[in-house]
Design a protein around this motif. Sequence first.
Motif, PDB file in Angstrom:
ATOM      1  N   ILE A 205      64.172  41.205  -1.734  1.00  0.00           N
ATOM      2  CA  ILE A 205      64.367  41.078  -0.330  1.00  0.00           C
ATOM      3  C   ILE A 205      65.488  40.538  -0.600  1.00  0.00           C
ATOM      4  O   ILE A 205      65.417  39.311  -1.687  1.00  0.00           O
ATOM      5  CB  ILE A 205      63.235  39.843   0.154  1.00  0.00           C
ATOM      6  CG1 ILE A 205      62.204  41.028   0.254  1.00  0.00           C
ATOM      7  CG2 ILE A 205      64.278  39.906   1.768  1.00  0.00           C
ATOM      8  CD1 ILE A 205      62.139  42.573   1.130  1.00  0.00           C
ATOM      9  N   GLN A 206      66.508  40.722   0.442  1.00  0.00           N
ATOM     10  CA  GLN A 206      67.660  40.207   0.422  1.00  0.00           C
ATOM     11  C   GLN A 206      68.096  39.640   1.807  1.00  0.00           C
ATOM     12  O   GLN A 206      67.190  40.275   2.842  1.00  0.00           O
ATOM     13  CB  GLN A 206      69.034  40.743   0.224  1.00  0.00           C
ATOM     14  CG  GLN A 206      70.468  39.954   0.888  1.00  0.00           C
ATOM     15  CD  GLN A 206      71.484  40.332   0.034  1.00  0.00           C
ATOM     16  OE1 GLN A 206      71.143  40.801  -1.332  1.00  0.00           O
ATOM     17  NE2 GLN A 206      72.749  40.297   0.271  1.00  0.00           N
ATOM     18  N   MET A 207      68.188  37.879   2.162  1.00  0.00           N
ATOM     19  CA  MET A 207      68.006  37.534   3.285  1.00  0.00           C
ATOM     20  C   MET A 207      70.052  37.204   3.973  1.00  0.00           C
ATOM     21  O   MET A 207      70.233  36.511   2.487  1.00  0.00           O
ATOM     22  CB  MET A 207      67.490  36.022   3.536  1.00  0.00           C
ATOM     23  CG  MET A 207      67.599  35.356   4.551  1.00  0.00           C
ATOM     24  SD  MET A 207      65.729  33.977   4.916  1.00  0.00           S
ATOM     25  CE  MET A 207      66.558  33.193   3.827  1.00  0.00           C
ATOM     26  N   PHE A 208      70.133  37.287   4.305  1.00  0.00           N
ATOM     27  CA  PHE A 208      71.351  37.150   5.023  1.00  0.00           C
ATOM     28  C   PHE A 208      71.355  36.225   5.855  1.00  0.00           C
ATOM     29  O   PHE A 208      71.271  35.887   7.574  1.00  0.00           O
ATOM     30  CB  PHE A 208      71.889  38.502   5.577  1.00  0.00           C
ATOM     31  CG  PHE A 208      72.085  39.714   4.399  1.00  0.00           C
ATOM     32  CD1 PHE A 208      74.077  39.884   4.057  1.00  0.00           C
ATOM     33  CD2 PHE A 208      71.573  40.726   4.587  1.00  0.00           C
ATOM     34  CE1 PHE A 208      73.995  40.730   3.333  1.00  0.00           C
ATOM     35  CE2 PHE A 208      71.722  41.625   3.785  1.00  0.00           C
ATOM     36  CZ  PHE A 208      72.836  41.776   2.919  1.00  0.00           C
ATOM     37  N   ASP A 209      71.978  34.906   5.433  1.00  0.00           N
ATOM     38  CA  ASP A 209      72.641  34.631   6.997  1.00  0.00           C
ATOM     39  C   ASP A 209      74.097  33.988   6.726  1.00  0.00           C
ATOM     40  O   ASP A 209      74.640  33.402   6.039  1.00  0.00           O
ATOM     41  CB  ASP A 209      72.123  32.657   6.015  1.00  0.00           C
ATOM     42  CG  ASP A 209      71.364  32.113   6.905  1.00  0.00           C
ATOM     43  OD1 ASP A 209      72.383  32.329   8.234  1.00  0.00           O
ATOM     44  OD2 ASP A 209      71.253  31.341   7.406  1.00  0.00           O
ATOM     45  N   SER A 210      74.535  35.455   7.236  1.00  0.00           N
ATOM     46  CA  SER A 210      76.290  35.464   6.808  1.00  0.00           C
ATOM     47  C   SER A 210      77.126  34.694   7.461  1.00  0.00           C
ATOM     48  O   SER A 210      78.125  33.940   7.209  1.00  0.00           O
ATOM     49  CB  SER A 210      76.280  36.170   7.592  1.00  0.00           C
ATOM     50  OG  SER A 210      74.833  37.407   7.646  1.00  0.00           O
ATOM     51  N   TRP A 211      76.166  33.810   8.789  1.00  0.00           N
ATOM     52  CA  TRP A 211      77.186  32.581   9.688  1.00  0.00           C
ATOM     53  C   TRP A 211      77.094  31.072   9.260  1.00  0.00           C
ATOM     54  O   TRP A 211      77.565  30.499   9.905  1.00  0.00           O
ATOM     55  CB  TRP A 211      77.164  32.658  11.031  1.00  0.00           C
ATOM     56  CG  TRP A 211      77.832  34.319  12.156  1.00  0.00           C
ATOM     57  CD1 TRP A 211      78.538  35.082  11.346  1.00  0.00           C
ATOM     58  CD2 TRP A 211      77.479  34.801  12.587  1.00  0.00           C
ATOM     59  NE1 TRP A 211      78.433  35.948  11.467  1.00  0.00           N
ATOM     60  CE2 TRP A 211      77.555  36.328  13.151  1.00  0.00           C
ATOM     61  CE3 TRP A 211      76.883  34.414  14.061  1.00  0.00           C
ATOM     62  CZ2 TRP A 211      78.115  36.385  14.394  1.00  0.00           C
ATOM     63  CZ3 TRP A 211      77.070  34.759  15.115  1.00  0.00           C
ATOM     64  CH2 TRP A 211      77.522  36.664  15.279  1.00  0.00           C
ATOM     65  N   ALA A 212      76.090  31.037   8.129  1.00  0.00           N
ATOM     66  CA  ALA A 212      75.699  30.032   7.817  1.00  0.00           C
ATOM     67  C   ALA A 212      76.517  29.158   7.141  1.00  0.00           C
ATOM     68  O   ALA A 212      77.258  28.149   7.047  1.00  0.00           O
ATOM     69  CB  ALA A 212      74.911  29.769   7.055  1.00  0.00           C
ATOM     70  N   GLY A 213      78.408  29.571   6.910  1.00  0.00           N
ATOM     71  CA  GLY A 213      79.180  28.942   5.790  1.00  0.00           C
ATOM     72  C   GLY A 213      79.988  28.619   7.019  1.00  0.00           C
ATOM     73  O   GLY A 213      81.438  28.079   6.555  1.00  0.00           O
ATOM     74  N   GLN A 214      80.061  28.825   8.117  1.00  0.00           N
ATOM     75  CA  GLN A 214      80.431  27.931   9.366  1.00  0.00           C
ATOM     76  C   GLN A 214      80.573  26.910   9.950  1.00  0.00           C
ATOM     77  O   GLN A 214      80.499  25.732  10.829  1.00  0.00           O
ATOM     78  CB  GLN A 214      80.468  29.323  10.785  1.00  0.00           C
ATOM     79  CG  GLN A 214      81.571  30.759  10.440  1.00  0.00           C
ATOM     80  CD  GLN A 214      82.282  30.465  10.170  1.00  0.00           C
ATOM     81  OE1 GLN A 214      83.286  29.817  10.593  1.00  0.00           O
ATOM     82  NE2 GLN A 214      82.742  31.214   9.185  1.00  0.00           N
ATOM     83  N   LEU A 215      79.086  25.749   9.032  1.00  0.00           N
ATOM     84  CA  LEU A 215      77.973  25.078   9.332  1.00  0.00           C
ATOM     85  C   LEU A 215      79.316  23.741   8.099  1.00  0.00           C
ATOM     86  O   LEU A 215      79.208  24.426   7.481  1.00  0.00           O
ATOM     87  CB  LEU A 215      77.163  25.164   8.951  1.00  0.00           C
ATOM     88  CG  LEU A 215      76.020  25.774  10.255  1.00  0.00           C
ATOM     89  CD1 LEU A 215      75.094  26.311   9.955  1.00  0.00           C
ATOM     90  CD2 LEU A 215      76.316  24.822  11.435  1.00  0.00           C
ATOM     91  N   SER A 216      79.583  22.813   8.628  1.00  0.00           N
ATOM     92  CA  SER A 216      79.145  21.562   7.946  1.00  0.00           C
ATOM     93  C   SER A 216      78.292  21.461   6.697  1.00  0.00           C
ATOM     94  O   SER A 216      77.296  21.593   7.248  1.00  0.00           O
ATOM     95  CB  SER A 216      79.747  20.264   8.467  1.00  0.00           C
ATOM     96  OG  SER A 216      78.492  19.880   9.587  1.00  0.00           O
ATOM     97  N   PRO A 217      78.627  20.596   5.443  1.00  0.00           N
ATOM     98  CA  PRO A 217      77.683  20.444   4.857  1.00  0.00           C
ATOM     99  C   PRO A 217      76.365  19.883   5.805  1.00  0.00           C
ATOM    100  O   PRO A 217      75.408  20.479   5.715  1.00  0.00           O
ATOM    101  CB  PRO A 217      78.338  19.929   4.124  1.00  0.00           C
ATOM    102  CG  PRO A 217      79.699  20.452   3.650  1.00  0.00           C
ATOM    103  CD  PRO A 217      80.030  20.462   4.860  1.00  0.00           C
TER     104      PRO A 217
END
Length: 354
Positions: A205-217
């Motif tokens: 299974i591959q899970m894409f959190d494509s937009w999580a890179g737009q969050l601050s740590p």
Amino acid sequence: MAGTTQLPYLLKAARQEILDRPPVWMMRQAGRYMKAYRELRDKYPSFRERSENTDLAVEISLQPFRAFAPDGVILFSDILTPLPGIGIPFDIIESKGPIIDPPIRSKEQVDNLRPLNPEESLPFIREILQTLRQEVGNQAAVLGFVGAPWTLAAYAIEGKSSKDYKIIKRMAFSEPAVLHALLEKIADAIAVYVRYQIDSGAQVIQMFDSWAGQLSPSDYDRLALPYQQRVVQQVKATHPDTPFILYINGSAGLLERMALSGVDIVSLDWTVDMAEARQRLGPKVGVQGNIDPCALFGSKEFIKERIIETIRKAGNTGHILNLGHGILPGTPEENAAFFFETAKQADQLLAVPV
């Protein structure tokens, strides 16, 4: 020993076996760069028809398998596919992307969402995956995939793709209880959906959190990571041996946090050096990636150099060769073919001194 030889090659890498070459597949390997896909798209212009009609989705999933013999065959679908099953309808407009109307903006809308019953709302997923397993046999691993809660919530709240994520971030910062309630419901639905895919034949299974890179740590730690963990923990409780991959676009600053999700493999984009990523993640976490998709517009010699460099830096355990994002429309098909051919000859190429 016979059982081990029958294991699809990609699963051997996921199990951290020492291999002569890494297994190889490409994100978006079934898609617009292929002439066969474009012809089928012209005949069936609705994306949802192509992805939710069993015969069409199987055919599209198998197009790159027949053309290039990758080590992984991924379900042709979309991360939004399960949303109607919980009460969030969507459409995908060619050249515009996904549209969710009305978007989720209120506590009442979140309260009205229902638990996912995949047998009822997603029977075609079982049919597609079962057929792919029959068609592919042990020649490749069949991958299922899902969207992660933060990214699915972002689509649901924004109503479409976004450049600044202003609406969901405003909710996160001014109405956090509403957003967390939505993230919980989506996480539980995705866990059910992952189990359904595995039970239907998905081997990875591959899970894409494509937009999580737009969050601050710190926001990642509050809004993305706990819900990735919620999905992974629920799935691992019932299917502990199915490898789980997590991909985030723009994730160079988040690698250590991604590993905390509990996944087996972190899929890297091209903004981080492969050797540095392996060092940061440690030996227990596998890696996937991480060649820039634009490299496939280069010469064959350039493509070969990038492949060999990536494999050398990744080492001979726990690496799945892939792009750092999906293959781009307009990529020459012969270059995609060369990518797979070269990857499969990597054991011979690696034996040649640099």
